[in-house]
Design a protein around this motif. Structure first.
Motif, PDB file in Angstrom:
ATOM      1  N   VAL A   4      -6.140  -0.324  11.246  1.00  0.00           N
ATOM      2  CA  VAL A   4      -4.907   0.007  10.534  1.00  0.00           C
ATOM      3  C   VAL A   4      -5.199   0.986   9.406  1.00  0.00           C
ATOM      4  N   LYS A   5      -6.254   0.734   8.643  1.00  0.00           N
ATOM      5  CA  LYS A   5      -6.626   1.634   7.550  1.00  0.00           C
ATOM      6  C   LYS A   5      -6.958   3.024   8.070  1.00  0.00           C
ATOM      7  N   ARG A   6      -7.695   3.082   9.171  1.00  0.00           N
ATOM      8  CA  ARG A   6      -8.072   4.370   9.753  1.00  0.00           C
ATOM      9  C   ARG A   6      -6.836   5.123  10.242  1.00  0.00           C
ATOM     10  N   LEU A   7      -5.924   4.406  10.874  1.00  0.00           N
ATOM     11  CA  LEU A   7      -4.689   5.004  11.384  1.00  0.00           C
ATOM     12  C   LEU A   7      -3.850   5.570  10.239  1.00  0.00           C
ATOM     13  N   ILE A   8      -3.715   4.826   9.164  1.00  0.00           N
ATOM     14  CA  ILE A   8      -2.935   5.280   8.009  1.00  0.00           C
ATOM     15  C   ILE A   8      -3.620   6.455   7.313  1.00  0.00           C
ATOM     16  N   MET A  23       1.888  -2.296  19.798  1.00  0.00           N
ATOM     17  CA  MET A  23       2.217  -3.494  20.572  1.00  0.00           C
ATOM     18  C   MET A  23       1.369  -4.659  20.109  1.00  0.00           C
ATOM     19  N   GLY A  24       1.756  -5.871  20.523  1.00  0.00           N
ATOM     20  CA  GLY A  24       0.933  -7.030  20.259  1.00  0.00           C
ATOM     21  C   GLY A  24       1.705  -8.222  19.760  1.00  0.00           C
ATOM     22  N   ASP A  25       0.956  -9.302  19.563  1.00  0.00           N
ATOM     23  CA  ASP A  25       1.538 -10.581  19.173  1.00  0.00           C
ATOM     24  C   ASP A  25       1.858 -10.674  17.687  1.00  0.00           C
ATOM     25  N   GLU A  26       1.152  -9.927  16.865  1.00  0.00           N
ATOM     26  CA  GLU A  26       1.359  -9.981  15.416  1.00  0.00           C
ATOM     27  C   GLU A  26       2.261  -8.827  14.990  1.00  0.00           C
ATOM     28  N   GLY A  27       3.484  -9.123  14.620  1.00  0.00           N
ATOM     29  CA  GLY A  27       4.462  -8.102  14.284  1.00  0.00           C
ATOM     30  C   GLY A  27       4.282  -7.456  12.926  1.00  0.00           C
ATOM     31  N   TYR A  28       3.491  -8.078  12.041  1.00  0.00           N
ATOM     32  CA  TYR A  28       3.343  -7.570  10.678  1.00  0.00           C
ATOM     33  C   TYR A  28       2.807  -6.142  10.655  1.00  0.00           C
ATOM     34  N   TYR A  29       1.683  -5.898  11.332  1.00  0.00           N
ATOM     35  CA  TYR A  29       1.080  -4.565  11.312  1.00  0.00           C
ATOM     36  C   TYR A  29       1.944  -3.552  12.048  1.00  0.00           C
ATOM     37  N   ALA A  34       4.921   1.395  11.418  1.00  0.00           N
ATOM     38  CA  ALA A  34       6.168   2.122  11.683  1.00  0.00           C
ATOM     39  C   ALA A  34       6.854   2.511  10.378  1.00  0.00           C
ATOM     40  N   GLU A  35       6.847   1.610   9.417  1.00  0.00           N
ATOM     41  CA  GLU A  35       7.456   1.893   8.108  1.00  0.00           C
ATOM     42  C   GLU A  35       6.700   3.011   7.393  1.00  0.00           C
ATOM     43  N   PHE A  36       5.371   2.990   7.481  1.00  0.00           N
ATOM     44  CA  PHE A  36       4.565   4.029   6.835  1.00  0.00           C
ATOM     45  C   PHE A  36       4.860   5.397   7.441  1.00  0.00           C
ATOM     46  N   ILE A  37       4.932   5.463   8.756  1.00  0.00           N
ATOM     47  CA  ILE A  37       5.238   6.735   9.422  1.00  0.00           C
ATOM     48  C   ILE A  37       6.639   7.202   9.031  1.00  0.00           C
ATOM     49  N   GLY A  38       7.598   6.281   9.058  1.00  0.00           N
ATOM     50  CA  GLY A  38       8.966   6.638   8.693  1.00  0.00           C
ATOM     51  C   GLY A  38       9.111   7.096   7.261  1.00  0.00           C
ATOM     52  N   THR A  39       8.278   6.602   6.382  1.00  0.00           N
ATOM     53  CA  THR A  39       8.363   6.939   4.962  1.00  0.00           C
ATOM     54  C   THR A  39       7.599   8.206   4.613  1.00  0.00           C
ATOM     55  N   ASN A  40       6.463   8.462   5.286  1.00  0.00           N
ATOM     56  CA  ASN A  40       5.551   9.501   4.819  1.00  0.00           C
ATOM     57  C   ASN A  40       5.457  10.769   5.653  1.00  0.00           C
ATOM     58  N   VAL A  41       5.933  10.784   6.860  1.00  0.00           N
ATOM     59  CA  VAL A  41       5.785  11.989   7.690  1.00  0.00           C
ATOM     60  C   VAL A  41       6.783  13.065   7.263  1.00  0.00           C
ATOM     61  N   LEU A  42       8.004  12.668   6.949  1.00  0.00           N
ATOM     62  CA  LEU A  42       9.044  13.616   6.540  1.00  0.00           C
ATOM     63  C   LEU A  42       9.366  13.439   5.058  1.00  0.00           C
ATOM     64  N   THR A  43       9.836  14.513   4.440  1.00  0.00           N
ATOM     65  CA  THR A  43      10.318  14.409   3.064  1.00  0.00           C
ATOM     66  C   THR A  43      11.725  13.811   3.088  1.00  0.00           C
ATOM     67  N   GLU A  44      12.215  13.413   1.937  1.00  0.00           N
ATOM     68  CA  GLU A  44      13.547  12.811   1.857  1.00  0.00           C
ATOM     69  C   GLU A  44      14.627  13.774   2.361  1.00  0.00           C
ATOM     70  N   GLU A  45      14.477  15.053   2.067  1.00  0.00           N
ATOM     71  CA  GLU A  45      15.465  16.039   2.489  1.00  0.00           C
ATOM     72  C   GLU A  45      15.479  16.203   4.002  1.00  0.00           C
TER      73      GLU A  45
END
Length: 151
Positions: A4-8, A23-29, A34-45
Motif C-alpha cells: 500500500v505504501k509503495r502504491l501510494i 480486490m479482496g476480503d479487507e475493504g479498508y485498504y 480509491a480515496e487517495f487516487i480520487g483526492t490526489n490525481v486531479l486538482t479541485e478545479e
C-alpha cells in the motif's frame, strides 16, 4: 501494508497507471487507495468535469468502458472510480478488451470488495501487464492485528 505504501508513493511521484483493480476480503485498504487516487490525481478545479464515481449496482461494464474512453475536459487526465464492482462479477470479464488497450488519459479504479478475481481468466492476466495493477487486500488475522496497529 508495504504494498500500500509503495502504491501510494508511486502515485505521489506521478507513476499513475491507467487501471487499478482493487480486490479482496479487507475493504479498508481498498477504500483508502480509491480515496487517495480520487483526492490526489486531479486538482479541485479539474474534478468537476473529469472525476466520476460509478456504482456496480447501477452500471454495466459497457457503461464503464464508454465513460473510460472519453477524453478529459481541460485537464491532462480523468478519474473514474467504480465502487461496489463486486455486483458486476458475472460480466466483469468483458472489461478485458479495454484493459488491453486503455485510454492513456483515463485512470480507472475498480473497487471489487469481498471477492477475488479468478486468476485463470483473461482479465486478471491483462491487468498484470504495464496497463494495470491488481491489488489484493487480504484479511488480517488476529495474530497480525497488534503488528498492524503498531505500524
Amino acid at each position: 501494508m508495504e504494498e500500500v505504501k509503495r502504491l501510494i508513493d508511486d502515485i505521489r511521484n506521478g507513476k499513475i497507471l491507467p487501471v487499478y483493480f482493487l480486490m479482496g476480503d479487507e475493504g479498508y485498504y481498498i477504500d483508502r487507495i480509491a480515496e487517495f487516487i480520487g483526492t490526489n490525481v486531479l486538482t479541485e478545479e479539474e474534478k468537476g468535469f473529469n472525476q466520476m464515481v460509478l456504482y456496480g449496482k447501477d452500471v454495466s461494464v459497457d457503461d464503464i468502458v464508454s465513460n473510460a474512453k472519453r477524453f478529459p475536459m481541460m485537464a491532462e487526465r480523468q478519474v473514474i472510480i467504480v465502487k461496489e464492482a463486486q455486483h458486476l462479477s458475472r460480466t466483469i470479464e468483458q472489461l478485458a478488451p479495454y484493459v488491453e488497450n486503455p485510454q492513456p488519459s483515463t485512470v480507472l479504479v475498480i473497487c471489487y470488495k469481498y471477492k477475488k478475481l479468478d486468476k485463470r481468466k483473461k482479465l486478471h492476466k491483462v491487468l498484470k501487464a504495464p496497463n494495470g495493477l491488481v491489488f489484493e487486500s487480504k484479511k488480517l488475522y488476529e495474530n497480525q492485528v497488534s503488528e498492524w496497529i503498531r505500524k
